[in-house]
Design a protein around this motif. Structure first.
Motif, PDB file in Angstrom:
ATOM      1  N   LEU A 152       0.453  -1.586   0.495  1.00 15.81           N
ATOM      2  CA  LEU A 152      -0.168  -0.085   0.368  1.00 15.81           C
ATOM      3  C   LEU A 152       1.256   1.278   0.036  1.00 15.81           C
ATOM      4  CD1 LEU A 152      -2.894   1.154  -0.294  1.00 15.81           C
ATOM      5  CD2 LEU A 152      -2.109   1.127   2.546  1.00 15.81           C
ATOM      6  N   GLY A 153       1.794   1.365   0.884  1.00 12.56           N
ATOM      7  CA  GLY A 153       2.655   2.565   1.130  1.00 12.56           C
ATOM      8  C   GLY A 153       3.437   2.671  -0.346  1.00 12.56           C
ATOM      9  N   PRO A 154       4.242   2.002  -0.610  1.00 13.55           N
ATOM     10  CA  PRO A 154       5.215   2.139  -2.076  1.00 13.55           C
ATOM     11  C   PRO A 154       4.246   2.330  -2.896  1.00 13.55           C
ATOM     12  CG  PRO A 154       6.030   0.203  -0.562  1.00 13.55           C
ATOM     13  CD  PRO A 154       4.600   0.789   0.194  1.00 13.55           C
ATOM     14  N   MET A 155       3.482   1.792  -3.480  1.00 11.02           N
ATOM     15  CA  MET A 155       2.509   1.916  -4.044  1.00 11.02           C
ATOM     16  C   MET A 155       1.506   2.881  -4.706  1.00 11.02           C
ATOM     17  SD  MET A 155       3.573  -0.989  -6.210  1.00 11.02           S
ATOM     18  CE  MET A 155       4.709  -0.891  -5.641  1.00 11.02           C
ATOM     19  N   GLN A 156       0.959   3.308  -3.388  1.00 11.89           N
ATOM     20  CA  GLN A 156       0.126   4.804  -3.544  1.00 11.89           C
ATOM     21  C   GLN A 156       0.848   5.457  -3.614  1.00 11.89           C
ATOM     22  OE1 GLN A 156      -2.910   4.491  -0.492  1.00 11.89           O
ATOM     23  NE2 GLN A 156      -2.843   7.173  -0.945  1.00 11.89           N
ATOM     24  N   GLY A 157       2.301   6.138  -2.891  1.00 18.17           N
ATOM     25  CA  GLY A 157       3.494   6.378  -2.985  1.00 18.17           C
ATOM     26  C   GLY A 157       3.809   6.423  -4.694  1.00 18.17           C
ATOM     27  N   GLN A 158       3.913   5.850  -5.331  1.00 20.71           N
ATOM     28  CA  GLN A 158       3.906   5.949  -7.176  1.00 20.71           C
ATOM     29  C   GLN A 158       3.357   6.102  -7.557  1.00 20.71           C
ATOM     30  OE1 GLN A 158       7.797   5.250  -7.091  1.00 20.71           O
ATOM     31  NE2 GLN A 158       6.736   4.811  -4.831  1.00 20.71           N
ATOM     32  N   LEU A 159       1.896   6.357  -6.745  1.00 21.98           N
ATOM     33  CA  LEU A 159       0.900   7.062  -7.685  1.00 21.98           C
ATOM     34  C   LEU A 159       1.172   8.614  -7.452  1.00 21.98           C
ATOM     35  CD1 LEU A 159      -2.008   7.113  -9.476  1.00 21.98           C
ATOM     36  CD2 LEU A 159      -2.823   6.233  -7.094  1.00 21.98           C
ATOM     37  N   ASN A 160       0.948   8.764  -5.940  1.00 23.89           N
ATOM     38  CA  ASN A 160       1.314  10.240  -5.944  1.00 23.89           C
ATOM     39  C   ASN A 160       2.531  10.823  -7.459  1.00 23.89           C
ATOM     40  OD1 ASN A 160      -0.413  10.168  -3.549  1.00 23.89           O
ATOM     41  ND2 ASN A 160       1.034  10.103  -2.191  1.00 23.89           N
ATOM     42  N   HIS A 161       3.725   9.872  -6.720  1.00 22.28           N
ATOM     43  CA  HIS A 161       4.790  10.231  -7.851  1.00 22.28           C
ATOM     44  C   HIS A 161       4.117  10.800  -9.745  1.00 22.28           C
ATOM     45  CE1 HIS A 161       8.718  11.827  -9.513  1.00 22.28           C
ATOM     46  NE2 HIS A 161       8.362  10.996 -10.175  1.00 22.28           N
ATOM     47  N   PHE A 162       3.355   9.612  -9.624  1.00 18.42           N
ATOM     48  CA  PHE A 162       3.401   9.984 -11.475  1.00 18.42           C
ATOM     49  C   PHE A 162       2.073  10.915 -11.608  1.00 18.42           C
ATOM     50  CE2 PHE A 162       6.162   8.084 -14.178  1.00 18.42           C
ATOM     51  CZ  PHE A 162       7.020   6.226 -12.960  1.00 18.42           C
ATOM     52  N   LYS A 163       1.127  10.282 -10.869  1.00 19.90           N
ATOM     53  CA  LYS A 163      -0.410  11.402 -10.492  1.00 19.90           C
ATOM     54  C   LYS A 163       0.198  13.505 -10.547  1.00 19.90           C
ATOM     55  CE  LYS A 163      -4.950  11.522 -10.901  1.00 19.90           C
ATOM     56  NZ  LYS A 163      -5.694  11.030 -11.677  1.00 19.90           N
ATOM     57  N   ARG A 164       1.016  13.640  -9.280  1.00 18.18           N
ATOM     58  CA  ARG A 164       1.231  14.965  -9.063  1.00 18.18           C
ATOM     59  C   ARG A 164       2.510  15.516  -9.329  1.00 18.18           C
ATOM     60  NH1 ARG A 164      -4.204  15.852  -8.907  1.00 18.18           N
ATOM     61  NH2 ARG A 164      -4.966  14.443  -7.414  1.00 18.18           N
ATOM     62  N   TYR A 165       3.627  14.408  -8.851  1.00 25.16           N
ATOM     63  CA  TYR A 165       5.188  15.524  -9.248  1.00 25.16           C
ATOM     64  C   TYR A 165       6.087  15.007  -9.968  1.00 25.16           C
ATOM     65  CZ  TYR A 165       3.779  15.447  -4.280  1.00 25.16           C
ATOM     66  OH  TYR A 165       3.461  15.523  -2.960  1.00 25.16           O
TER      67      TYR A 165
END
Lengths: 239, 254
Positions: free
Chosen positions: A102-115
């Motif tokens: 959950l942590g790493p994958m949602q973290g990657q979503l945050n990266h690709f979606k927002r950063y």
């Protein structure tokens, strides 16, 4: 009545940081909170120090800190189960599931979606698909749970570890209303005094704001953080 | 003489699967192996989801209690490792006693692998061998983060004269990291020469009988073979093996 300890916490207002402060508040423990210092060889927050059997100890990685704090300080098993029981092991499985998934994958979503400096649709789709799958897994488990928590009859470090991430679902571009049992759990956790206190450490938690922000507002918020995130990524890649 | 257990391990020869088999062999335990057909998505079948609701390998079942009749299930490789040592390593061959400083240092590094090295190198592997086209930004993001993590590991190893991650013995921290380190080439890393202490440690553990047996269960250790090959050959070998990954992503999205 809060219990004094020798715990110093090095943290920030992120889903991993608030895991630990929520747990400390759930257990009514006092802790010192100096401004962020690097005692973690990995250079990330959260991390902690404590005195164990007279020696100074460091613990890094939020999952390790969660285990340490309940092992040392939750003898009454308010948010844990006795060592070696099936529920103890089930809690660990879910804690590791959060740490590795959950942590790493949602973290990657945050990266690709927002950063990310450009919109890479493949990355957004991959991580959004995975986060939805992970939310479905949580939702299905919670549907079967009579207590409405992940393991047995009580809130545990498994719930606390997942909560900060699911609480920021809208910021990651996922609608938690699609997962009714999961959404009910988010709100159930929010009502706990320990969660309420711990989530606002060291600065205010944005759950309420996230419920009404628009896509444009999320993008603007991300833009403010994008610079330091990409600078960090660039600096490391040049080594 | 192997110690009898009621363990059934559901696994395959991926880096996460090897963590479990290496630990079991290091502990000299006797257990059943159920090799899962990942290419046929067997790990998503309803019977398996009862064992691991997340539909991934490895997972294990065991029996607990006075009468050894209570079923226990464990999923997530990090949880499997902690379960095995807490239950079966009373002599602390590959662990430290609960509640000691070294135990918590081990857990910190185990979590570092679970939350960092595994997921990040895993994404590098995806963008190197499975993504339908080459996404340079994404590949570099994950190979660079993997390199940063190996630098952190290299520094830690350089400080320990015993040559392990924590203290004077192999622990679940070493076992969790090692199969990933041995898969470096299939994840798009060009070399491990920048991490000399990691290289020494990789060779040191390879020489252990427990690692030798464990890395070849359920089948011959796959990723280590790729390390000697040129990049194009690695790509040729990996591509046919990764179709099921994209199939899985598509099914999950539906």
């Amino acid at each position: 009545m809060s219990t004094p300890t020798d715990i110093h916490i090095y943290t920030g207002q992120t889903p991993n940081g608030i895991k630990v402060t929520i747990l400390l508040e759930e257990l009514g423990l006092q802790y010192k909170e100096p401004w962020f210092l690097e005692i973690n060889p990995n250079g990330r927050i959260p991390a902690m120090t404590d005195t164990l059997n007279g020696k100074q100890i460091r613990v890094f990685e939020s999952g390790a800190m969660m285990q340490y704090i309940v092992d040392q300080y939750d003898k009454d098993h308010k948010v844990s189960y006795p060592f070696g029981t099936p529920e103890y092991y089930e809690t660990n499985s879910w804690l590791m599931w959060q740490m590795g998934g959950l942590g790493p994958m949602q973290g990657q979503l945050n990266h690709f979606k927002r950063y990310a400096p450009e919109k890479i649709q493949y990355g957004i789709n991959r991580y959004e698909g995975e986060v939805k799958r992970l939310y479905r897994t949580l939702d299905e488990t919670l549907q079967k749970s009579s207590s409405g928590y992940l393991v047995g009859d009580r809130c545990t470090v498994a719930d606390i570890s997942c909560w900060g991430w699911v609480a920021m679902a809208r910021s990651s571009g996922v609608d938690p209303q699609n997962y009714p049992a999961l959404q009910a759990w988010v709100e159930r956790m929010l009502k706990r005094p320990g969660v309420e206190k711990g989530r606002h450490v060291p600065t205010e938690h944005s759950y309420e704001k996230f419920q009404t922000m628009t896509e444009e507002e999320f993008e603007a918020r991300a833009a403010a953080n994008r610079t330091w995130i990409l600078e960090g990524q660039k600096a490391e890649s040049e080594r | 003489m192997a110690t009898q257990t009621n363990i059934t391990l559901y696994t395959e020869g991926t880096p996460n699967g090897l963590k479990a088999t290496i630990a079991l062999e290091e502990l000299g335990l006797s257990y059943k192996v159920r090799a899962m057909k990942l290419f046929e998505h067997e790990h998503k079948e309803p019977w398996y989801l009862e064992i691991n609701p997340n539909g991934r390998i490895p997972a294990l079942t065991d029996k607990e209690g006075e009468e050894e009749d209570e079923e226990v299930r464990i999923f997530e490789s990090g949880a499997l490792l902690l379960y095995l040592v807490s239950r079966y390593d009373k002599e602390h061959k590959i662990s430290y006693p609960e509640g000691t400083k070294e135990h918590w240092e081990t857990v910190s590094w185990l979590m570092w692998q679970m939350g960092g090295l595994g997921p990040m190198q895993g994404q590098a592997n995806h963008f190197f061998t499975a993504a339908p086209q080459r996404y340079e930004y994404s590949l570099h993001r994950y190979t660079n983060e993997s390199r940063r993590l190996y630098r952190v590991l290299d520094t830690q190893l350089s400080k320990n004269p015993h040559g392990y991650i924590v203290g004077d013995r192999v622990t679940v921290a070493d076992i969790a990291v090692w199969p990933w380190a041995q898969a470096w080439k299939s994840c798009g890393l060009k070399t491990m020469d920048e991490f000399p202490n990691v290289q020494k440690w990789m060779a040191k553990l390879l020489a252990r009988p427990g690692f030798e047996r464990g890395r070849n269960i359920p089948g011959p250790h796959f990723h280590i073979k790729l390390n000697e090959l040129a990049e194009e050959e690695v790509d040729k070998l990996m591509r046919p093996r990764t179709g099921w990954v994209l199939e899985g992503m598509k099914k999950d999205a539906e």
